[in-house]
Design an enzyme around this catalytic site. Structure first.
Site, PDB file in Angstrom:
ATOM      1  N   GLY A   1      88.929  68.628  -0.523  1.00 63.18           N
ATOM      2  CA  GLY A   1      90.088  69.446  -0.149  1.00 63.18           C
ATOM      3  C   GLY A   1      91.007  69.631  -1.337  1.00 63.18           C
ATOM      4  O   GLY A   1      92.109  69.061  -1.382  1.00 63.18           O
ATOM      5  N   TYR A   2      90.547  70.400  -2.325  1.00 61.72           N
ATOM      6  CA  TYR A   2      91.371  70.666  -3.513  1.00 61.72           C
ATOM      7  C   TYR A   2      91.994  72.065  -3.427  1.00 61.72           C
ATOM      8  O   TYR A   2      93.188  72.246  -3.589  1.00 61.72           O
ATOM      9  CB  TYR A   2      90.535  70.626  -4.801  1.00 61.72           C
ATOM     10  CG  TYR A   2      89.692  69.393  -5.039  1.00 61.72           C
ATOM     11  CD1 TYR A   2      90.084  68.144  -4.588  1.00 61.72           C
ATOM     12  CD2 TYR A   2      88.495  69.491  -5.758  1.00 61.72           C
ATOM     13  CE1 TYR A   2      89.300  67.020  -4.839  1.00 61.72           C
ATOM     14  CE2 TYR A   2      87.717  68.375  -6.018  1.00 61.72           C
ATOM     15  CZ  TYR A   2      88.115  67.148  -5.551  1.00 61.72           C
ATOM     16  OH  TYR A   2      87.341  66.053  -5.800  1.00 61.72           O
TER      17      TYR A   2
ATOM     18  N   SER B   1      84.375  73.234   2.267  1.00 65.74           N
ATOM     19  CA  SER B   1      82.979  73.367   2.697  1.00 65.74           C
ATOM     20  C   SER B   1      82.511  72.104   3.417  1.00 65.74           C
ATOM     21  O   SER B   1      82.854  70.992   3.016  1.00 65.74           O
ATOM     22  CB  SER B   1      82.091  73.638   1.481  1.00 65.74           C
ATOM     23  OG  SER B   1      82.577  74.769   0.795  1.00 65.74           O
TER      24      SER B   1
ATOM     25  N   GLU C   1      81.807  66.112 -10.240  1.00 66.35           N
ATOM     26  CA  GLU C   1      81.403  67.342  -9.551  1.00 66.35           C
ATOM     27  C   GLU C   1      80.498  68.212 -10.414  1.00 66.35           C
ATOM     28  O   GLU C   1      79.688  68.965  -9.904  1.00 66.35           O
ATOM     29  CB  GLU C   1      82.658  68.144  -9.151  1.00 66.35           C
ATOM     30  CG  GLU C   1      82.330  69.405  -8.379  1.00 66.35           C
ATOM     31  CD  GLU C   1      83.522  70.002  -7.643  1.00 66.35           C
ATOM     32  OE1 GLU C   1      84.633  69.462  -7.758  1.00 66.35           O
ATOM     33  OE2 GLU C   1      83.321  71.009  -6.957  1.00 66.35           O
TER      34      GLU C   1
ATOM     35  N   THR D   1      85.315  77.770 -12.228  1.00 64.96           N
ATOM     36  CA  THR D   1      84.686  79.034 -12.637  1.00 64.96           C
ATOM     37  C   THR D   1      84.188  78.946 -14.087  1.00 64.96           C
ATOM     38  O   THR D   1      84.578  78.052 -14.840  1.00 64.96           O
ATOM     39  CB  THR D   1      85.686  80.207 -12.539  1.00 64.96           C
ATOM     40  OG1 THR D   1      86.723  79.989 -13.499  1.00 64.96           O
ATOM     41  CG2 THR D   1      86.283  80.322 -11.146  1.00 64.96           C
TER      42      THR D   1
ATOM     43  N   GLU E   1      85.024  80.820 -16.531  1.00 68.13           N
ATOM     44  CA  GLU E   1      86.140  80.947 -17.481  1.00 68.13           C
ATOM     45  C   GLU E   1      86.777  79.580 -17.721  1.00 68.13           C
ATOM     46  O   GLU E   1      87.107  79.217 -18.857  1.00 68.13           O
ATOM     47  CB  GLU E   1      87.195  81.931 -16.944  1.00 68.13           C
ATOM     48  CG  GLU E   1      86.767  83.395 -16.942  1.00 68.13           C
ATOM     49  CD  GLU E   1      85.850  83.759 -15.779  1.00 68.13           C
ATOM     50  OE1 GLU E   1      85.639  82.908 -14.889  1.00 68.13           O
ATOM     51  OE2 GLU E   1      85.330  84.886 -15.759  1.00 68.13           O
TER      52      GLU E   1
HETATM   53  C1  FAD Z   1      81.218  79.034  -1.539  1.00 69.45           C
HETATM   54  C2  FAD Z   1      82.387  78.264  -2.053  1.00 69.45           C
HETATM   55  C3  FAD Z   1      82.528  76.938  -1.716  1.00 69.45           C
HETATM   56  C4  FAD Z   1      83.632  76.219  -2.156  1.00 69.45           C
HETATM   57  N1  FAD Z   1      83.784  74.923  -1.738  1.00 69.45           N
HETATM   58  C5  FAD Z   1      84.919  74.258  -2.050  1.00 69.45           C
HETATM   59  C6  FAD Z   1      85.173  72.964  -1.514  1.00 69.45           C
HETATM   60  O1  FAD Z   1      84.337  72.401  -0.800  1.00 69.45           O
HETATM   61  N2  FAD Z   1      86.371  72.374  -1.773  1.00 69.45           N
HETATM   62  C7  FAD Z   1      87.316  72.966  -2.570  1.00 69.45           C
HETATM   63  O2  FAD Z   1      88.374  72.371  -2.778  1.00 69.45           O
HETATM   64  N3  FAD Z   1      87.098  74.189  -3.117  1.00 69.45           N
HETATM   65  C8  FAD Z   1      85.928  74.842  -2.862  1.00 69.45           C
HETATM   66  N4  FAD Z   1      85.713  76.098  -3.378  1.00 69.45           N
HETATM   67  C9  FAD Z   1      86.775  76.716  -4.152  1.00 69.45           C
HETATM   68  C10 FAD Z   1      86.462  76.902  -5.621  1.00 69.45           C
HETATM   69  O3  FAD Z   1      86.529  75.694  -6.314  1.00 69.45           O
HETATM   70  C11 FAD Z   1      87.474  77.940  -6.121  1.00 69.45           C
HETATM   71  O4  FAD Z   1      87.115  79.172  -5.519  1.00 69.45           O
HETATM   72  C12 FAD Z   1      87.458  78.061  -7.614  1.00 69.45           C
HETATM   73  O5  FAD Z   1      88.009  76.921  -8.211  1.00 69.45           O
HETATM   74  C13 FAD Z   1      88.246  79.314  -8.082  1.00 69.45           C
HETATM   75  O6  FAD Z   1      89.511  79.350  -7.504  1.00 69.45           O
HETATM   76  P1  FAD Z   1      90.049  80.675  -6.779  1.00 69.45           P
HETATM   77  O7  FAD Z   1      89.001  81.125  -5.812  1.00 69.45           O
HETATM   78  O8  FAD Z   1      91.407  80.406  -6.247  1.00 69.45           O
HETATM   79  O9  FAD Z   1      90.114  81.765  -7.915  1.00 69.45           O
HETATM   80  P2  FAD Z   1      91.280  81.935  -8.998  1.00 69.45           P
HETATM   81  O10 FAD Z   1      91.648  80.603  -9.544  1.00 69.45           O
HETATM   82  O11 FAD Z   1      92.357  82.749  -8.392  1.00 69.45           O
HETATM   83  O12 FAD Z   1      90.537  82.737 -10.123  1.00 69.45           O
HETATM   84  C14 FAD Z   1      90.354  84.154 -10.072  1.00 69.45           C
HETATM   85  C15 FAD Z   1      89.731  84.589 -11.387  1.00 69.45           C
HETATM   86  O13 FAD Z   1      90.634  84.296 -12.478  1.00 69.45           O
HETATM   87  C16 FAD Z   1      89.974  83.508 -13.462  1.00 69.45           C
HETATM   88  N5  FAD Z   1      90.901  82.529 -14.039  1.00 69.45           N
HETATM   89  C17 FAD Z   1      91.732  81.707 -13.369  1.00 69.45           C
HETATM   90  N6  FAD Z   1      92.399  80.910 -14.222  1.00 69.45           N
HETATM   91  C18 FAD Z   1      91.981  81.235 -15.466  1.00 69.45           C
HETATM   92  C19 FAD Z   1      92.298  80.768 -16.772  1.00 69.45           C
HETATM   93  N7  FAD Z   1      93.181  79.787 -16.979  1.00 69.45           N
HETATM   94  N8  FAD Z   1      91.661  81.333 -17.829  1.00 69.45           N
HETATM   95  C20 FAD Z   1      90.752  82.334 -17.646  1.00 69.45           C
HETATM   96  N9  FAD Z   1      90.420  82.821 -16.429  1.00 69.45           N
HETATM   97  C21 FAD Z   1      91.017  82.281 -15.359  1.00 69.45           C
HETATM   98  C22 FAD Z   1      88.868  82.782 -12.720  1.00 69.45           C
HETATM   99  O14 FAD Z   1      87.821  82.403 -13.594  1.00 69.45           O
HETATM  100  C23 FAD Z   1      88.430  83.842 -11.714  1.00 69.45           C
HETATM  101  O15 FAD Z   1      87.527  84.733 -12.315  1.00 69.45           O
HETATM  102  C24 FAD Z   1      84.597  76.832  -2.981  1.00 69.45           C
HETATM  103  C25 FAD Z   1      84.440  78.177  -3.354  1.00 69.45           C
HETATM  104  C26 FAD Z   1      83.356  78.889  -2.904  1.00 69.45           C
HETATM  105  C27 FAD Z   1      83.226  80.324  -3.308  1.00 69.45           C
END
Ligand code: FAD
Length: 389
Positions: free
Chosen positions: A124-125, A158, A240, A367, A369
């Site tokens: 739950g992050y 998830s 992770e 991600t 990035e």
């Molecule tokens: C199928 C799935 C399962 C998941 N399961 C879990 C889970 O079990 N528990 C949990 O806690 N999370 C989970 N996640 C969440 C996942 O870790 C986040 O989606 C991920 O960290 C990206 O965060 P965000 O979606 O808020 O995108 P954002 O952080 O809003 O990013 C949007 C875009 O901006 C880019 N970006 C953001 N910051 C920067 C930077 N500093 N420099 C360059 N580019 C940047 C990113 O690379 C991305 O392309 C899951 C996600 C998915 C899709």
């Protein structure tokens, strides 16, 4: 680098195959595809009861005497048969983190039960307003005697609908810079005030949004120091990235190469007779091998007591981007047949399934990035691309 691990694995492969022949039920894969839930409680309980989850863990916390190489071979065999074990993957990450940072009481309460398969922990992050910038979490935890009262919401939790606990990143201090006011808690998902709502993804995976209203967590389930959550997260994120177990058996590329030996191309001759097809498959096989070796390096560092931080980022970045290159090329090779699902398509729809699954691989677990930034800053010493928060 020492490759003894893979030699030991080879010895156990046959036994793992026999284990799967005896216990594995093919309908589990159909269930996983139909529900999008990458966790099978029946299988998980069985692995716990047979000591496979506890293989190689310290005996005082419920570790078993099952050979870890055999357990790994069984996990690979399960992966090769098309089943994912996300419930165990996240439980293992958190349990390893608990072993590093938690109190003895928390270790004794959680680790043995997790290794028996009775406790399933999810992450739950991420929140609706913070993902990559995980330290911007707004969930609040306020102390009330021996308990904490938690309020807020998490996104993409998830497997929460099948789990017993969630590892929550919460803000315990609003008066300090964001990285310094965080604490981690292990909350029960059946506690009053917890709500789990499904989120279905393009790849077919079901994840969840989770909501927490005045949820009470005992202080004994605080993992790490109060306001020391960022240090705990650094340990947890290392566990992770790059520690996933690659499935055993032929890779998807090898399966497609085998299929292409007889499948006719546009001119009627077997696809593999076309040198450009053979070259593309060879490039993908090289990608697979590089991913495998990077993953082995991460596991080796972790197994010898190290913290594979940068190596984990490199492995995660390379293998997830290689996965996307792979599904693009394989989809082109299969042509329209790549769109057919399950039994209707070649290789039981494996390429179609992989294609839908691949986009999220460069998002979860950090991600691409973000991984590039970690490598740029910590390995190459390049300047930070964002202000220190
Ligand atoms: C199928 C799935 C399962 C998941 N399961 C879990 C889970 O079990 N528990 C949990 O806690 N999370 C989970 N996640 C969440 C996942 O870790 C986040 O989606 C991920 O960290 C990206 O965060 P965000 O979606 O808020 O995108 P954002 O952080 O809003 O990013 C949007 C875009 O901006 C880019 N970006 C953001 N910051 C920067 C930077 N500093 N420099 C360059 N580019 C940047 C990113 O690379 C991305 O392309 C899951 C996600 C998915 C899709």
């Amino acid at each position: 680098m020492d490759f003894v691990e893979s030699d030991a694995l080879a010895e156990h492969r046959q036994a793992a195959h026999a284990w799967a022949e005896r216990h594995f039920r093919p309908e589990w894969v159909e269930q996983e595809h139909a529900t999008g839930t990458h966790h099978n409680p029946e299988l998980h309980a069985l692995l716990g009861q047979q000591g496979l989850l506890g293989a190689g863990w310290p005996a005082q916390y419920g570790g078993t005497d099952v050979d870890p190489a055999y357990a790994l071979a069984v996990f690979q065999e399960i992966g090769a048969r098309g089943l994912r074990m996300d419930g165990w993957v996240t439980t293992e990450m958190v349990t390893r983190t608990i072993l590093h940072v938690a109190t003895e009481e928390a270790k004794q309460e959680i680790v043995p039960a997790a290794l028996r398969g009775e406790v399933v922990i999810v992450l739950g992050y991420t929140e609706p307003g913070s993902g990559s910038d995980v330290a911007a979490a707004r969930m609040r935890a306020v102390r009330d005697g021996d308990e904490w009262v938690v309020n807020g919401s998490k996104m993409f939790t998830s497997t929460a609908h099948m789990a017993t606990h969630v590892f929550l990143l919460a803000r315990t201090n609003t008066e300090v810079p964001k990285h310094k006011g965080l604490t981690l808690f292990l909350a029960r998902l059946d506690a009053p005030g917890v709500e789990v709502q499904p989120v279905h993804t393009l790849g077919g995976q079901r994840t969840n949004a989770t909501f927490y209203s005045d949820v009470r967590v005992p202080d004994s389930m605080r993992i790490g120091e109060v306001d020391g959550g960022w240090g705990v997260m650094r340990v947890a994120l290392v566990h992770e990235r790059g520690t996933a177990v690659a499935p055993g058996g032929p890779t998807l590329v090898e399966q497609v190469a085998e299929w292409a030996r007889t499948a006719p191309g546009p001119d009627g001759a077997p696809l593999l007779d076309d040198p450009t097809v053979a070259e593309q498959l060879a490039r993908l096989a090289i990608d697979d091998e590089v991913s495998r070796l990077l993953g082995l390096k991460v596991r080796w560092i972790a197994a010898t007591g190290g913290m594979p931080g940068i190596e984990g980022s490199m492995a995660k970045l390379y293998s997830s981007e290689a996965e996307q290159r792979r599904v693009d090329v394989l989809t082109d090779l299969l042509g329209e047949q790549a769109l057919l699902r399950d039994g209707a398509g070649p290789l039981h729809g494996a390429v179609e399934w992989a294609y839908r699954k691949a986009p999220v691989s460069t998002i979860y677990g950090g991600t691409s990035e973000v991984q590039r930034e970690i490598v740029a800053e910590r390995r190459l010493g390049l300047p930070r691309s964002r202000p220190v928060g």
